[in-house]
Design an enzyme around this catalytic site. Structure first.
Site, PDB file in Angstrom:
ATOM      1  N   SER A  27       0.749  -1.239   0.096  1.00 11.51           N
ATOM      2  CA  SER A  27       0.009  -0.140  -0.007  1.00 11.51           C
ATOM      3  C   SER A  27       0.738   1.142   0.193  1.00 11.51           C
ATOM      4  O   SER A  27       0.509   2.200  -0.642  1.00 11.51           O
ATOM      5  CB  SER A  27      -0.898  -0.029   1.157  1.00 11.51           C
ATOM      6  OG  SER A  27      -1.749  -0.927   0.960  1.00 11.51           O
ATOM      7  N   LYS A  76     -10.130  -5.562  10.160  1.00 11.79           N
ATOM      8  CA  LYS A  76     -11.278  -4.814   9.402  1.00 11.79           C
ATOM      9  C   LYS A  76     -12.560  -4.776  10.107  1.00 11.79           C
ATOM     10  O   LYS A  76     -13.390  -3.972   9.931  1.00 11.79           O
ATOM     11  CB  LYS A  76     -11.445  -5.768   8.068  1.00 11.79           C
ATOM     12  CG  LYS A  76     -10.200  -5.539   7.047  1.00 11.79           C
ATOM     13  CD  LYS A  76     -10.445  -5.935   5.762  1.00 11.79           C
ATOM     14  CE  LYS A  76      -9.269  -5.970   4.875  1.00 11.79           C
ATOM     15  NZ  LYS A  76      -9.432  -6.369   3.594  1.00 11.79           N
ATOM     16  N   ASN A  97     -12.103  -1.331   5.265  1.00 17.00           N
ATOM     17  CA  ASN A  97     -10.891  -1.401   5.026  1.00 17.00           C
ATOM     18  C   ASN A  97     -10.193   0.187   4.959  1.00 17.00           C
ATOM     19  O   ASN A  97      -8.894   0.338   4.694  1.00 17.00           O
ATOM     20  CB  ASN A  97     -10.339  -2.115   3.602  1.00 17.00           C
ATOM     21  CG  ASN A  97     -10.856  -1.320   2.418  1.00 17.00           C
ATOM     22  OD1 ASN A  97     -11.866  -0.448   2.574  1.00 17.00           O
ATOM     23  ND2 ASN A  97     -10.221  -1.615   1.078  1.00 17.00           N
ATOM     24  N   ASN A 161     -17.213 -23.567   1.867  1.00 17.11           N
ATOM     25  CA  ASN A 161     -15.996 -23.099   3.124  1.00 17.11           C
ATOM     26  C   ASN A 161     -15.918 -24.573   3.886  1.00 17.11           C
ATOM     27  O   ASN A 161     -16.840 -25.181   3.984  1.00 17.11           O
ATOM     28  CB  ASN A 161     -16.574 -22.125   3.797  1.00 17.11           C
ATOM     29  CG  ASN A 161     -15.375 -21.469   4.694  1.00 17.11           C
ATOM     30  OD1 ASN A 161     -14.304 -21.160   4.346  1.00 17.11           O
ATOM     31  ND2 ASN A 161     -15.805 -21.586   6.089  1.00 17.11           N
ATOM     32  N   THR A 163     -15.500 -24.992   6.899  1.00 14.24           N
ATOM     33  CA  THR A 163     -16.373 -24.886   7.965  1.00 14.24           C
ATOM     34  C   THR A 163     -17.519 -24.505   7.743  1.00 14.24           C
ATOM     35  O   THR A 163     -17.652 -23.162   7.232  1.00 14.24           O
ATOM     36  CB  THR A 163     -15.727 -23.955   9.052  1.00 14.24           C
ATOM     37  OG1 THR A 163     -14.370 -24.372   9.527  1.00 14.24           O
ATOM     38  CG2 THR A 163     -16.469 -23.968  10.265  1.00 14.24           C
ATOM     39  N   MET A 224      -7.649 -14.364  -5.125  1.00 12.24           N
ATOM     40  CA  MET A 224      -7.506 -13.210  -4.225  1.00 12.24           C
ATOM     41  C   MET A 224      -6.094 -12.942  -3.630  1.00 12.24           C
ATOM     42  O   MET A 224      -5.789 -11.867  -3.479  1.00 12.24           O
ATOM     43  CB  MET A 224      -8.628 -12.873  -3.526  1.00 12.24           C
ATOM     44  CG  MET A 224      -9.878 -12.667  -3.930  1.00 12.24           C
ATOM     45  SD  MET A 224     -11.460 -12.589  -2.817  1.00 12.24           S
ATOM     46  CE  MET A 224     -10.882 -11.016  -1.747  1.00 12.24           C
TER      47      MET A 224
HETATM   48  P1  ATR Z   1      -9.661 -13.586   5.627  1.00 15.31           P
HETATM   49  O1  ATR Z   1     -10.013 -12.509   6.333  1.00 15.31           O
HETATM   50  O2  ATR Z   1      -8.365 -13.515   4.806  1.00 15.31           O
HETATM   51  O3  ATR Z   1     -10.736 -14.207   4.944  1.00 15.31           O
HETATM   52  P2  ATR Z   1      -9.970 -15.659   7.545  1.00 15.31           P
HETATM   53  O4  ATR Z   1     -11.067 -14.760   8.241  1.00 15.31           O
HETATM   54  O5  ATR Z   1      -9.231 -16.239   8.520  1.00 15.31           O
HETATM   55  O6  ATR Z   1      -9.062 -14.685   6.805  1.00 15.31           O
HETATM   56  O7  ATR Z   1     -10.358 -16.827   6.475  1.00 15.31           O
HETATM   57  C1  ATR Z   1      -9.830 -17.814   5.773  1.00 15.31           C
HETATM   58  C2  ATR Z   1     -10.494 -18.401   4.709  1.00 15.31           C
HETATM   59  O8  ATR Z   1      -9.576 -19.568   4.427  1.00 15.31           O
HETATM   60  C3  ATR Z   1     -11.552 -19.358   5.389  1.00 15.31           C
HETATM   61  O9  ATR Z   1     -12.560 -19.387   4.638  1.00 15.31           O
HETATM   62  C4  ATR Z   1     -10.839 -20.596   6.065  1.00 15.31           C
HETATM   63  O10 ATR Z   1     -11.822 -21.767   6.084  1.00 15.31           O
HETATM   64  P3  ATR Z   1     -12.447 -22.025   7.652  1.00 15.31           P
HETATM   65  O11 ATR Z   1     -13.465 -20.981   7.861  1.00 15.31           O
HETATM   66  O12 ATR Z   1     -12.791 -23.347   7.598  1.00 15.31           O
HETATM   67  O13 ATR Z   1     -11.181 -22.020   8.665  1.00 15.31           O
HETATM   68  C5  ATR Z   1     -10.020 -20.824   4.596  1.00 15.31           C
HETATM   69  N1  ATR Z   1      -9.153 -21.673   5.032  1.00 15.31           N
HETATM   70  C6  ATR Z   1      -7.838 -21.618   5.519  1.00 15.31           C
HETATM   71  N2  ATR Z   1      -7.111 -22.628   5.699  1.00 15.31           N
HETATM   72  C7  ATR Z   1      -7.896 -23.607   5.431  1.00 15.31           C
HETATM   73  C8  ATR Z   1      -7.810 -24.838   4.970  1.00 15.31           C
HETATM   74  N3  ATR Z   1      -6.446 -25.559   5.472  1.00 15.31           N
HETATM   75  N4  ATR Z   1      -8.433 -25.630   4.218  1.00 15.31           N
HETATM   76  C9  ATR Z   1      -9.565 -24.962   3.670  1.00 15.31           C
HETATM   77  N5  ATR Z   1      -9.991 -23.692   3.975  1.00 15.31           N
HETATM   78  C10 ATR Z   1      -9.003 -23.138   4.709  1.00 15.31           C
END
Ligand code: ATR
Length: 285
Positions: A27, A76, A97, A161, A163, A224
């Site tokens: 940035s 954020k 942001n 997702n 989760t 992204m």
């Molecule tokens: P951000 O603000 O960058 O979105 P975040 O809120 O921590 O960061 O979200 C990270 C994303 O990557 C979530 O969708 C996460 O899935 P979970 O909600 O199940 O945690 C996903 N992610 C991170 N590591 C992952 C993994 N090993 N397998 C699948 N999804 C993953």
């Protein structure tokens, strides 16, 4: 109490980006180049601020003459909560942001969504209207872009997702639009037009649980994440024959341009900056 701007003198046109980690942030370079492009002198710094500390950092920043602040992971939502006023875009994303300090008030906006839409449409000639979109991930990154994607009137948006409860929470949050949930790793009966990777998987060079039924000839794939060189997800998409494969650099510059516009009232040229950073990236690869 940590002193975030201890050694700083007061600057007349002072901006910063706050988050953790922040060392990698582009940035300051982007905003400095925007300023140079329109003959505007400004100071833009990066400052490491952890969760729960944004309020203190903002107060110190204002005392140091700060006018506007960008916030990134993990601040954020905190930025949104701290603000006195929130734009419609910030309210729809539940996160901010960009902060402006005006007449003693903190005003929050969110330029991430319009950043990705501008990059898709203007820089890459991708139409969103009538398209089927699959978003991988349901964290802050996904949440930030969904309202802007909805505005483009796509045929459908599915969210997948790991989760599932987080994807379901997004559906709940976006109640005026029928967002659909797809179980993580589950196959779709059709190939979506556009697949957006909004997970953090590319930062560790890991891949989401998808295959050739999801991505192939005709697919637009958008990661992204922005790293030096293509991410594993981009390489994987190429091996599956995807038609257009993009990383998050364009979005990064476009969301910054929107913030620049909010602060200075001038929309800077973005294509030259994207090209500059792209070249810098390839010489570092
Ligand atoms: P951000 O603000 O960058 O979105 P975040 O809120 O921590 O960061 O979200 C990270 C994303 O990557 C979530 O969708 C996460 O899935 P979970 O909600 O199940 O945690 C996903 N992610 C991170 N590591 C992952 C993994 N090993 N397998 C699948 N999804 C993953």
């Amino acid at each position: 109490m940590k002193n975030y701007f201890e050694k700083k003198t007061r600057f007349s046109n002072f901006f910063c980006v706050a988050g953790t980690p922040i060392a990698h942030s582009k940035s300051p370079v982007i905003h400095t180049l925007f300023g140079e492009g329109v003959n505007l002198e400004l100071t833009y710094e990066k400052v490491e601020v952890s969760s729960g500390c944004l309020g203190v950092a903002i107060e110190q920043f204002k005392k140091a003459g700060g006018i506007g602040m960008n916030v990134t992971v993990p601040l954020k939502e905190e930025a949104f909560d701290i603000a006195d006023d929130q734009s419609d875009r910030a309210i729809k994303a539940g996160a901010a942001n960009t902060l402006c300090f005006k007449d003693g008030r903190i005003v929050a906006d969110n330029t991430d969504g319009s950043g990705i839409v501008r990059d898709l449409k203007l820089n890459n000639s991708i139409t969103l209207e009538g398209k089927t979109i699959l978003i991988l991930g349901a964290g802050g990154a996904a949440k930030g872009i969904i309202p802007a994607l909805i505005k483009e009137n796509p045929f459908s948006i599915k969210v997948s997702n790991r989760t599932i409860s987080r994807a379901e929470a997004l559906v709940e949050f976006t109640k005026d639009y029928p967002l659909e949930v797809l179980e993580w790793g589950k196959k779709l009966s059709y190939r979506p037009d556009i697949v957006i990777n909004a997970t953090s998987l590319s930062l560790s060079n890991d891949l989401p649980a998808i295959g050739s039924q999801t991505i192939g000839p005709g697919s637009v794939v958008y990661d992204m994440a922005y790293t030096v060189g293509p991410t594993n997800f981009m390489r994987f998409s190429e091996s599956l024959g995807a038609t257009q494969i993009l990383d998050g650099l364009g979005m990064l510059v476009e969301q910054a341009a929107e913030a620049f516009f909010l602060w200075h009232g001038i929309f800077p040229d973005t294509s030259s900056i994207i090209e500059y950073l792209r070249n810098e990236n390839s010489s570092n690869a």
